[in-house]
Enzyme design. Structure first.
Site, PDB file in Angstrom:
ATOM      1  N   GLU A 443      -9.064 -22.519  55.027  1.00  0.00           N
ATOM      2  CA  GLU A 443      -8.818 -21.181  54.442  1.00  0.00           C
ATOM      3  C   GLU A 443      -9.091 -21.149  52.948  1.00  0.00           C
ATOM      4  O   GLU A 443      -8.410 -20.439  52.204  1.00  0.00           O
ATOM      5  CB  GLU A 443      -7.365 -20.745  54.697  1.00  0.00           C
ATOM      6  CG  GLU A 443      -7.106 -20.224  56.061  1.00  0.00           C
ATOM      7  CD  GLU A 443      -8.252 -19.377  56.544  1.00  0.00           C
ATOM      8  OE1 GLU A 443      -8.762 -18.577  55.752  1.00  0.00           O
ATOM      9  OE2 GLU A 443      -8.649 -19.531  57.702  1.00  0.00           O
TER      10      GLU A 443
HETATM   11  C1  FAD Z   1      -9.324 -28.661  61.161  1.00  0.00           C
HETATM   12  C2  FAD Z   1     -10.156 -27.606  60.490  1.00  0.00           C
HETATM   13  C3  FAD Z   1     -10.089 -26.300  60.953  1.00  0.00           C
HETATM   14  C4  FAD Z   1     -10.883 -25.317  60.373  1.00  0.00           C
HETATM   15  N1  FAD Z   1     -10.890 -24.052  60.884  1.00  0.00           N
HETATM   16  C5  FAD Z   1     -11.849 -23.179  60.487  1.00  0.00           C
HETATM   17  C6  FAD Z   1     -12.048 -21.941  61.167  1.00  0.00           C
HETATM   18  O1  FAD Z   1     -11.305 -21.580  62.091  1.00  0.00           O
HETATM   19  N2  FAD Z   1     -13.071 -21.147  60.786  1.00  0.00           N
HETATM   20  C7  FAD Z   1     -13.919 -21.504  59.766  1.00  0.00           C
HETATM   21  O2  FAD Z   1     -14.841 -20.740  59.488  1.00  0.00           O
HETATM   22  N3  FAD Z   1     -13.745 -22.653  59.074  1.00  0.00           N
HETATM   23  C8  FAD Z   1     -12.745 -23.503  59.427  1.00  0.00           C
HETATM   24  N4  FAD Z   1     -12.580 -24.695  58.758  1.00  0.00           N
HETATM   25  C9  FAD Z   1     -13.427 -24.985  57.616  1.00  0.00           C
HETATM   26  C10 FAD Z   1     -12.669 -24.982  56.295  1.00  0.00           C
HETATM   27  O3  FAD Z   1     -12.289 -23.686  55.950  1.00  0.00           O
HETATM   28  C11 FAD Z   1     -13.574 -25.656  55.255  1.00  0.00           C
HETATM   29  O4  FAD Z   1     -13.623 -27.032  55.576  1.00  0.00           O
HETATM   30  C12 FAD Z   1     -13.112 -25.441  53.849  1.00  0.00           C
HETATM   31  O5  FAD Z   1     -13.236 -24.092  53.489  1.00  0.00           O
HETATM   32  C13 FAD Z   1     -13.880 -26.284  52.843  1.00  0.00           C
HETATM   33  O6  FAD Z   1     -15.269 -26.246  53.080  1.00  0.00           O
HETATM   34  P1  FAD Z   1     -16.082 -27.611  53.204  1.00  0.00           P
HETATM   35  O7  FAD Z   1     -15.376 -28.482  54.173  1.00  0.00           O
HETATM   36  O8  FAD Z   1     -17.505 -27.318  53.467  1.00  0.00           O
HETATM   37  O9  FAD Z   1     -15.957 -28.289  51.782  1.00  0.00           O
HETATM   38  P2  FAD Z   1     -16.889 -27.980  50.520  1.00  0.00           P
HETATM   39  O10 FAD Z   1     -17.043 -26.525  50.331  1.00  0.00           O
HETATM   40  O11 FAD Z   1     -18.132 -28.796  50.624  1.00  0.00           O
HETATM   41  O12 FAD Z   1     -15.996 -28.540  49.342  1.00  0.00           O
HETATM   42  C14 FAD Z   1     -15.877 -29.937  49.054  1.00  0.00           C
HETATM   43  C15 FAD Z   1     -14.940 -30.107  47.859  1.00  0.00           C
HETATM   44  O13 FAD Z   1     -15.499 -29.469  46.713  1.00  0.00           O
HETATM   45  C16 FAD Z   1     -14.551 -28.588  46.147  1.00  0.00           C
HETATM   46  N5  FAD Z   1     -15.224 -27.429  45.565  1.00  0.00           N
HETATM   47  C17 FAD Z   1     -16.161 -26.637  46.121  1.00  0.00           C
HETATM   48  N6  FAD Z   1     -16.506 -25.658  45.275  1.00  0.00           N
HETATM   49  C18 FAD Z   1     -15.752 -25.816  44.169  1.00  0.00           C
HETATM   50  C19 FAD Z   1     -15.627 -25.117  42.932  1.00  0.00           C
HETATM   51  N7  FAD Z   1     -16.331 -24.026  42.675  1.00  0.00           N
HETATM   52  N8  FAD Z   1     -14.745 -25.586  42.025  1.00  0.00           N
HETATM   53  C20 FAD Z   1     -14.000 -26.674  42.284  1.00  0.00           C
HETATM   54  N9  FAD Z   1     -14.077 -27.364  43.424  1.00  0.00           N
HETATM   55  C21 FAD Z   1     -14.939 -26.949  44.355  1.00  0.00           C
HETATM   56  C22 FAD Z   1     -13.635 -28.180  47.295  1.00  0.00           C
HETATM   57  O14 FAD Z   1     -12.385 -27.735  46.823  1.00  0.00           O
HETATM   58  C23 FAD Z   1     -13.561 -29.483  48.081  1.00  0.00           C
HETATM   59  O15 FAD Z   1     -12.572 -30.313  47.536  1.00  0.00           O
HETATM   60  C24 FAD Z   1     -11.743 -25.662  59.289  1.00  0.00           C
HETATM   61  C25 FAD Z   1     -11.773 -26.974  58.805  1.00  0.00           C
HETATM   62  C26 FAD Z   1     -11.011 -27.939  59.402  1.00  0.00           C
HETATM   63  C27 FAD Z   1     -11.137 -29.359  58.915  1.00  0.00           C
END
Ligand code: FAD
Length: 596
Positions: A443
């Site tokens: 989220e």
């Molecule tokens: C168990 C689980 C359930 C989930 N359920 C859903 C779901 O139902 N629907 C759905 O659509 N998604 C879902 N997700 C996805 C989840 O919302 C994302 O994993 C999350 O938003 C982060 O995206 P990412 O994993 O690609 O990390 P990334 O976006 O690649 O981020 C990696 C790191 O970089 C940091 N970062 C990125 N941009 C910035 C910035 N501008 N400034 C500072 N730091 C930054 C982040 O905080 C993080 O620490 C789920 C994930 C999991 C693991």
């Protein structure tokens, strides 16, 4: 196996004594008929469902997890999940706060919030199935066409169908502007959607007869980035004109993630292979429409964290009273036993009280916010609606991030109370820690929440909403400022209020020079503002406890002690957070990337 007892007394305290929720709700036309007995009866019945139906399948669900049949792409949830869901539907629980026009009971969001807290305590993984559905209901209710509403809302309201939220793709999580799924317009006004989504919670399962996916995708020739994203509703089974289920839509589960926690919830890779969907809201305005679901989900994640904090606390207390190890430093407290129960040791108490203060503070703040949300949705005064909407927008990232960070600390402390036994699966404590960890990430990570708070919600409007919230705190400080008994709460509350004002101005000034200063300070800043909110709630609760503690009800004595603990042992964390926030950008950026 862990036990769970719904904290009904504390919920009633928050509702009836702290917030006077029934009086406030009665002023809203939609809730003019609400009364205390109904509220209490719903909580009691909801608590029974959580305790008796969901708690017994939490540990086993974690152990068993979900299974995918690769040939059929069908997923089975752990044993007992389907039956529990059938009971949930039969009890009419999905409809609690839904619109009566679509079969809902029209009760306040606030009540739903408490129901979800109890279900999250009992079984977070299971609760995500109805939780996601409710979010899909809200997005369609706000932005669906009349046809989409009549097709989907009654079934989501009854719970016969569930919903999902399909945003994330392998290369795009935080930055949704990067997403690639495509939507091709068809002659009949529908769209064929192709792409791959990952990490989709409750993405495929055997609990309901249909799954309604809300999917973000791009129209042909859509602008680049987040301005070119549209929202579509894509059912697993197409829906015939008479509402019956039609043919299978090509939207499949391609795999399940093997993950740290919430094993009972299917985290699915979803393949869309020309799946038929319809547009929700305006073309290229999908993110705005999806924000309804995302904001609801963010409050929901705070609630998941609150639920886990509460249940971890309850189990740790039982253990700490029972487990005997060592004598108190000041001499035996249970001389009849071979050693003292570990609850005599100051640091064990610190761990327990931390969890308790986080749970009760989190409950008060979440309930306060849910009540503002009810007013934002149902007040007949447009100014009140707008003011409440703004306040909810301000508090949403705090609820999501502060309460989930706190749950990570609290569940870990409660596991520690069990010593090595906490690390062993059968006690259930390590599951609470694992389950709570995802709440800081999905989220929108907690970093992203803090950027939203400081950048969008505070600096972008020159702190106007924060000032309005601060005014409420200042009024309370003024009212209670002359009460001697309240000084121990009012002085630190006033102090943290002043410090937040100064810190906000200082970061705002630095951000003029370099916007990266916001990124450097935001995480610490959110935690400081989170404490401001908790201090406000705890001071208000302390006032009530002081007034009522001599009546003989130990509930108020405990409340007062917990308030004192919060102000003495938790709030002072803000001093170091303010220092690190003020240390700014340079220590983070000085080192050349190549040297990492
Ligand atoms: C168990 C689980 C359930 C989930 N359920 C859903 C779901 O139902 N629907 C759905 O659509 N998604 C879902 N997700 C996805 C989840 O919302 C994302 O994993 C999350 O938003 C982060 O995206 P990412 O994993 O690609 O990390 P990334 O976006 O690649 O981020 C990696 C790191 O970089 C940091 N970062 C990125 N941009 C910035 C910035 N501008 N400034 C500072 N730091 C930054 C982040 O905080 C993080 O620490 C789920 C994930 C999991 C693991």
């Amino acid at each position: 196996m862990p036990q769970y007892n719904p904290p009904l007394r504390d919920m009633q305290f928050v509702l009836h004594e702290l917030l006077h929720a029934v009086d406030e709700l009665k002023l809203l036309p939609a809730h003019a008929e609400i009364d205390e007995d109904t509220v209490n009866a719903v909580l009691e019945e909801g608590g029974k469902f959580a305790k008796e139906v969901l708690t017994p399948i939490n540990l086993s669900g974690d152990q068993e997890g979900c299974t995918l049949d690769k040939a059929t792409h069908e997923v089975k949830a752990p044993k007992g999940f389907k039956e529990a869901y059938a009971q949930y539907v039969e009890g009419g629980w999905p409809a609690l706060s839904c619109d009566p026009e679509y079969g809902g009971q029209g009760l306040p969001v606030l009540l739903n919030q408490f129901m979800y807290e109890m279900m999250n305590s009992a079984n977070q993984a299971w609760t995500m199935y109805p939780g996601l559905s409710h979010g899909a209901y809200e997005a369609l209710h706000a932005h669906g066409t009349p046809e989409q509403k009549s097709t989907y809302l009654p079934k989501l309201t009854s719970g016969v169908w569930t919903g999902t939220m399909c945003l994330t793709e392998p290369h795009c999580g935080t930055d949704l502007g990067l997403l690639r799924s495509k939507a091709e317009p068809q002659a009949d006004g529908s769209y064929k959607i192709t792409g791959q989504k990952i990490f989709i919670s409750a993405g495929e399962h055997d609990l309901a007869e249909n799954i309604i996916h809300l999917v973000l995708a791009r129209l042909p020739d859509a602008p680049q980035g987040s301005k070119g994203i549209s929202l579509f509703v894509v059912p697993k089974f197409k829906v015939n004109a008479d509402g019956s289920l039609g043919e299978r839509n090509p939207v499949y589960c391609g795999g399940l993630e093997h993950k740290m926690g919430i094993h009972g919830n299917a985290t699915a890779q979803i393949v869309l292979d020309g799946a038929v969907g319809t547009l929700v809201g305006q073309p290229n305005k999908g993110l705005q429409a999806m924000f309804v679901m995302m904001n609801a989900a963010r409050l929901g994640v705070g609630n998941q964290s609150l639920g886990l904090t509460e249940v971890a606390y309850q189990n740790a207390v039982v253990y700490a009273k029972d487990r005997i190890q060592m004598r108190a430093l000041s001499g035996p407290k249970a001389p009849d036993k071979a050693a003292d129960p570990i609850i005599v040791h100051p640091d064990v108490r610190k761990m327990l009280l931390t969890a308790r203060a986080f749970a009760e503070g989190g409950r008060a703040l979440s309930a306060y916010t849910a009540l503002q949300l009810d007013k934002a949705l149902s007040s007949d005064d447009a100014d009140e609606r707008k003011a409440c909407e703004d306040e909810v927008a301000l508090l949403t990232p705090i609820i999501k991030a502060f309460i989930s960070d706190n749950a990570w600390i609290a569940t870990s402390h409660c596991m520690q109370v069990f010593g090595g036994h906490g690390y062993i699966h059968e006690w259930g404590m390590e599951q609470f820690v694992r389950d709570s960890r995802i709440n800081m990430t999905y989220e929108g990570t907690n970093t992203v929440q803090s950027l939203d708070l400081l950048g969008r919600k505070i600096l972008a409007n020159n702190g106007a909403t924060l000032k309005k919230f601060g005014k409420k705190i200042a009024e309370f400080v003024e009212e209670e400022g002359t009460s001697e008994a309240m000084q121990e709460f009012i002085n630190p509350l006033a102090d943290i209020g002043d410090k937040v004002t100064k810190l906000t101005t200082e970061i705002g000034m630095k951000a003029f020079q370099n916007p990266d200063e916001v990124g450097a300070a935001a995480v610490d800043y959110l935690r400081v503002v989170g404490h401001l909110c908790f201090a406000y709630m705890w001071a208000r609760m302390a006032k009530l406890a002081l007034e009522k503690k001599d009546g003989g009800d130990p509930f108020y004595t405990a409340k007062l002690s917990t308030a004192r603990f919060y102000f003495a042992k938790l709030l002072p964390e803000t001093a170091s957070l303010i220092r690190t926030a003020r240390a700014g950008l340079n220590p983070l950026m000085e080192m050349d990337e190549a040297l990492f």
